[in-house]
Design an enzyme around this catalytic site. Structure first.
Site, PDB file in Angstrom:
ATOM      1  N   ASN A   1       0.841  -1.193   0.000  1.00 32.87           N
ATOM      2  CA  ASN A   1       0.000   0.000   0.000  1.00 32.87           C
ATOM      3  C   ASN A   1       0.872   1.236   0.000  1.00 32.87           C
ATOM      4  O   ASN A   1       2.058   1.174   0.289  1.00 32.87           O
ATOM      5  CB  ASN A   1      -0.931  -0.005   1.225  1.00 32.87           C
ATOM      6  CG  ASN A   1      -0.142   0.079   2.505  1.00 32.87           C
ATOM      7  OD1 ASN A   1       0.454   1.106   2.814  1.00 32.87           O
ATOM      8  ND2 ASN A   1      -0.095  -0.990   3.264  1.00 32.87           N
TER       9      ASN A   1
ATOM     10  N   LYS B   1       2.089   2.385  16.789  1.00 37.21           N
ATOM     11  CA  LYS B   1       2.649   3.536  16.074  1.00 37.21           C
ATOM     12  C   LYS B   1       1.546   4.527  15.748  1.00 37.21           C
ATOM     13  O   LYS B   1       0.426   4.130  15.443  1.00 37.21           O
ATOM     14  CB  LYS B   1       3.326   3.069  14.786  1.00 37.21           C
ATOM     15  CG  LYS B   1       4.033   4.186  14.026  1.00 37.21           C
ATOM     16  CD  LYS B   1       4.914   3.618  12.935  1.00 37.21           C
ATOM     17  CE  LYS B   1       4.191   3.459  11.628  1.00 37.21           C
ATOM     18  NZ  LYS B   1       5.064   2.873  10.594  1.00 37.21           N
TER      19      LYS B   1
ATOM     20  N   LYS C   1       0.725   8.548  13.755  1.00 37.10           N
ATOM     21  CA  LYS C   1       1.182   9.589  12.851  1.00 37.10           C
ATOM     22  C   LYS C   1       1.366  10.891  13.604  1.00 37.10           C
ATOM     23  O   LYS C   1       0.576  11.215  14.504  1.00 37.10           O
ATOM     24  CB  LYS C   1       0.155   9.794  11.736  1.00 37.10           C
ATOM     25  CG  LYS C   1      -0.104   8.546  10.903  1.00 37.10           C
ATOM     26  CD  LYS C   1       1.156   8.071  10.209  1.00 37.10           C
ATOM     27  CE  LYS C   1       0.881   6.830   9.372  1.00 37.10           C
ATOM     28  NZ  LYS C   1       2.114   6.330   8.739  1.00 37.10           N
TER      29      LYS C   1
ATOM     30  N   ASP D   1       5.454   8.517  13.377  1.00 29.22           N
ATOM     31  CA  ASP D   1       5.755   8.510  11.940  1.00 29.22           C
ATOM     32  C   ASP D   1       5.360   9.844  11.333  1.00 29.22           C
ATOM     33  O   ASP D   1       4.209  10.252  11.404  1.00 29.22           O
ATOM     34  CB  ASP D   1       4.967   7.363  11.287  1.00 29.22           C
ATOM     35  CG  ASP D   1       5.308   7.176   9.815  1.00 29.22           C
ATOM     36  OD1 ASP D   1       6.158   7.931   9.296  1.00 29.22           O
ATOM     37  OD2 ASP D   1       4.711   6.276   9.190  1.00 29.22           O
TER      38      ASP D   1
ATOM     39  N   GLU E   1      10.059   8.112  12.890  1.00 36.42           N
ATOM     40  CA  GLU E   1      10.072   7.534  11.535  1.00 36.42           C
ATOM     41  C   GLU E   1       9.946   8.541  10.402  1.00 36.42           C
ATOM     42  O   GLU E   1       9.137   9.458  10.467  1.00 36.42           O
ATOM     43  CB  GLU E   1       8.918   6.519  11.447  1.00 36.42           C
ATOM     44  CG  GLU E   1       8.732   5.907  10.049  1.00 36.42           C
ATOM     45  CD  GLU E   1       7.703   4.775  10.024  1.00 36.42           C
ATOM     46  OE1 GLU E   1       7.552   4.087  11.053  1.00 36.42           O
ATOM     47  OE2 GLU E   1       7.057   4.589   8.986  1.00 36.42           O
TER      48      GLU E   1
ATOM     49  N   GLU F   1      10.859   3.312   3.743  1.00 35.77           N
ATOM     50  CA  GLU F   1       9.703   2.729   3.052  1.00 35.77           C
ATOM     51  C   GLU F   1       9.488   3.341   1.676  1.00 35.77           C
ATOM     52  O   GLU F   1       8.801   2.759   0.853  1.00 35.77           O
ATOM     53  CB  GLU F   1       8.433   2.878   3.903  1.00 35.77           C
ATOM     54  CG  GLU F   1       7.928   4.298   3.996  1.00 35.77           C
ATOM     55  CD  GLU F   1       6.630   4.418   4.803  1.00 35.77           C
ATOM     56  OE1 GLU F   1       6.677   4.188   6.016  1.00 35.77           O
ATOM     57  OE2 GLU F   1       5.584   4.725   4.206  1.00 35.77           O
TER      58      GLU F   1
ATOM     59  N   ASP G   1      10.252  -1.801   1.744  1.00 35.81           N
ATOM     60  CA  ASP G   1       9.131  -2.733   1.561  1.00 35.81           C
ATOM     61  C   ASP G   1       9.399  -3.535   0.284  1.00 35.81           C
ATOM     62  O   ASP G   1       9.378  -2.979  -0.811  1.00 35.81           O
ATOM     63  CB  ASP G   1       7.834  -1.914   1.441  1.00 35.81           C
ATOM     64  CG  ASP G   1       6.588  -2.755   1.247  1.00 35.81           C
ATOM     65  OD1 ASP G   1       6.696  -3.929   0.840  1.00 35.81           O
ATOM     66  OD2 ASP G   1       5.489  -2.216   1.490  1.00 35.81           O
TER      67      ASP G   1
ATOM     68  N   HIS H   1       8.044  -1.986   5.856  1.00 34.73           N
ATOM     69  CA  HIS H   1       6.755  -1.299   5.757  1.00 34.73           C
ATOM     70  C   HIS H   1       5.734  -2.239   5.102  1.00 34.73           C
ATOM     71  O   HIS H   1       6.095  -3.150   4.373  1.00 34.73           O
ATOM     72  CB  HIS H   1       6.958  -0.065   4.869  1.00 34.73           C
ATOM     73  CG  HIS H   1       5.714   0.497   4.253  1.00 34.73           C
ATOM     74  ND1 HIS H   1       5.236   0.078   3.028  1.00 34.73           N
ATOM     75  CD2 HIS H   1       4.857   1.455   4.679  1.00 34.73           C
ATOM     76  CE1 HIS H   1       4.144   0.765   2.738  1.00 34.73           C
ATOM     77  NE2 HIS H   1       3.887   1.608   3.723  1.00 34.73           N
TER      78      HIS H   1
ATOM     79  N   GLU I   1       5.679  -4.548   9.898  1.00 30.26           N
ATOM     80  CA  GLU I   1       4.592  -3.644  10.254  1.00 30.26           C
ATOM     81  C   GLU I   1       3.255  -4.400  10.221  1.00 30.26           C
ATOM     82  O   GLU I   1       3.150  -5.478   9.622  1.00 30.26           O
ATOM     83  CB  GLU I   1       4.550  -2.490   9.243  1.00 30.26           C
ATOM     84  CG  GLU I   1       3.577  -1.388   9.591  1.00 30.26           C
ATOM     85  CD  GLU I   1       3.829  -0.104   8.789  1.00 30.26           C
ATOM     86  OE1 GLU I   1       4.457  -0.163   7.718  1.00 30.26           O
ATOM     87  OE2 GLU I   1       3.388   0.964   9.259  1.00 30.26           O
TER      88      GLU I   1
HETATM   89 MG    MG Z   1       5.739   5.130   7.550  1.00 28.60          MG
END
Ligand code: MG
Length: 389
Positions: free
Chosen positions: A53, A181, A183, A213, A239, A265, A292, A322, A341
């Site tokens: 994603n 985690k 944001k 992140d 992150e 990522e 990733d 990721h 993750e």
């Molecule tokens: Mg991230």
């Protein structure tokens, strides 16, 4: 064996969540099915892939370049020496024919999705779950039997206040996660600190169980300002603080911020990952690399990245990919990475692990289904089957 046909399609992974850069309401994803002439239980063995994603579907590159090159490759050039199985690494060279170096863009996504399908196919033909298949061939033959996972969430969403954020995090703990985690960088520093402290309250004040992140949002001044503000919390990691390719920013940050930094990522190739290690001040004793495999030319390129990291004195345990998907879960167990993750409930139908996967103390086990095991993820498997049935 030989490849009979390759089918590609696009699925929405729409969601109302938002990080510091994007909202995911229009996000979609490429899916691929590679049908072989090997028959098991009266049906052809089929390998499946999807592009993780965070990057949009890459159908045009798949249809016009990657898939035709794979189908045009001499049948005996993309199989193992005895001809009994597909060799994804040999196939990779054909998919990348006539592509100049650099400028990886969405090309690495297109190649990554087919590479995933070829590894799924190869492990199925070998009759092994992917992590065993990989451990036998590219690891030490003794894969980890479970993988550390952390719950990634804490997105910004309309109407989401501190209370809702805390409830979300409590939900992750109830699911069996120890590390979560969230944001940051999509609000003011003051507001983000309130959000961080609200989550720390849920974690009993233990900052080592919380990662934050930024999704590449900060300039150097903001990166350092936030760094000073959050350092006392002793967080799990800070992150993707600046632009993914701004190695000097990361290097400067690493001279000031003492806690672990995680990034990678949005690096999609061996040369980009090598530059990160060379120029971004990444510290092998504490930092994390999040490349990733699905977004970055597949496992074939990821194996090269692992070689490069070893050469530079990095342990595979410093890698935590990721994406929160099953492909990386197998890779993490086989190559003894530091974890993977996980996005509980997000990015459906593609994301997440098997329907019956259980997380205990932030560890998830592997299944013995041959291949990646998309067959154990009912809603996604139905979508994949429709590609070729
Ligand atoms: Mg991230």
């Amino acid at each position: 064996m030989k490849i009979v046909s390759v089918h590609e399609g696009t699925v929405p992974i729409s969601s109302s969540i938002r990080n510091a850069w994007i909202d995911f309401s229009a996000m979609d994803c490429s899916i691929v099915a590679v049908v072989s002439d090997v028959i098991r239980d009266g049906r052809p063995v089929v390998g499946y892939g999807f592009n993780s994603n965070g990057r949009y579907s890459a159908g045009d590159i798949l249809r016009r370049r990657v898939i035709p090159r794979l189908l045009d490759a001499p049948a005996d050039a993309v199989v193992t020496d005895d001809g009994s199985n597909i060799d994804p690494i040999r196939a990779w060279d054909f998919m990348m024919r006539n592509e100049k170096p650099g400028g990886h863009g969405e090309r690495s996504v297109a190649v990554g999705v087919v590479d995933m399908a070829l590894f799924d196919l190869a492990a199925k033909i070998a009759g092994q779950p992917l992590y065993r298949f990989l451990s036998d061939r590219y690891g030490d033959g003794e894969p980890d039997d479970s993988v550390f996972v952390y719950a990634a969430g804490g997105y910004y969403a309309p109407g989401k206040g501190l209370r809702e954020l805390q409830d979300e995090m409590k939900g992750f703990l109830d699911l069996g996660y120890r590390v979560v985690k969230m944001k940051i960088g999509g609000a003011s520093l003051k507001e983000d600190l309130e959000r961080i402290e609200a989550v720390l309250e849920v974690l009993g004040g233990d900052g080592s169980r919380l990662a934050v992140d930024v999704n590449g949002r900060f300039d150097l001044t903001t990166a350092l300002e936030y760094g000073r503000a959050i350092e006392p919390y002793g967080l799990f990691w800070y992150e993707e603080v600046g632009d993914p390719l701004d190695y000097a920013l990361n290097a400067t940050l690493s001279e000031h911020y003492r806690g672990p930094i995680a990034t990678g990522e949005n690096l999609f190739s061996l040369p980009d990952a090598r530059n990160l290690v060379r120029y971004a001040g990444m510290r092998p004793d504490r930092d994390f690399i999040q490349v990733d495999p699905a977004l970055s030319y597949g496992l074939t390129e990821y194996l090269r990245i692992q070689d490069m990291l070893r050469q530079h004195g990095w342990s595979s345990r410093r890698c935590v990919p990721h994406g929160g998907h099953q492909f990386s879960l197998h890779i993490a167990a086989a190559l003894k990475l530091g974890g993977n993750e996980s996005y509980p409930g997000e990015f459906q139908p593609t994301g997440g692990f098997a329907d019956d996967a259980v997380v205990r103390d932030s560890q998830v086990g592997l299944t013995d289904t041959p291949g990646i095991g998309f067959e154990g993820k009912a809603a996604f498997y139905q979508v994949l089957r429709e590609l070729h049935d």
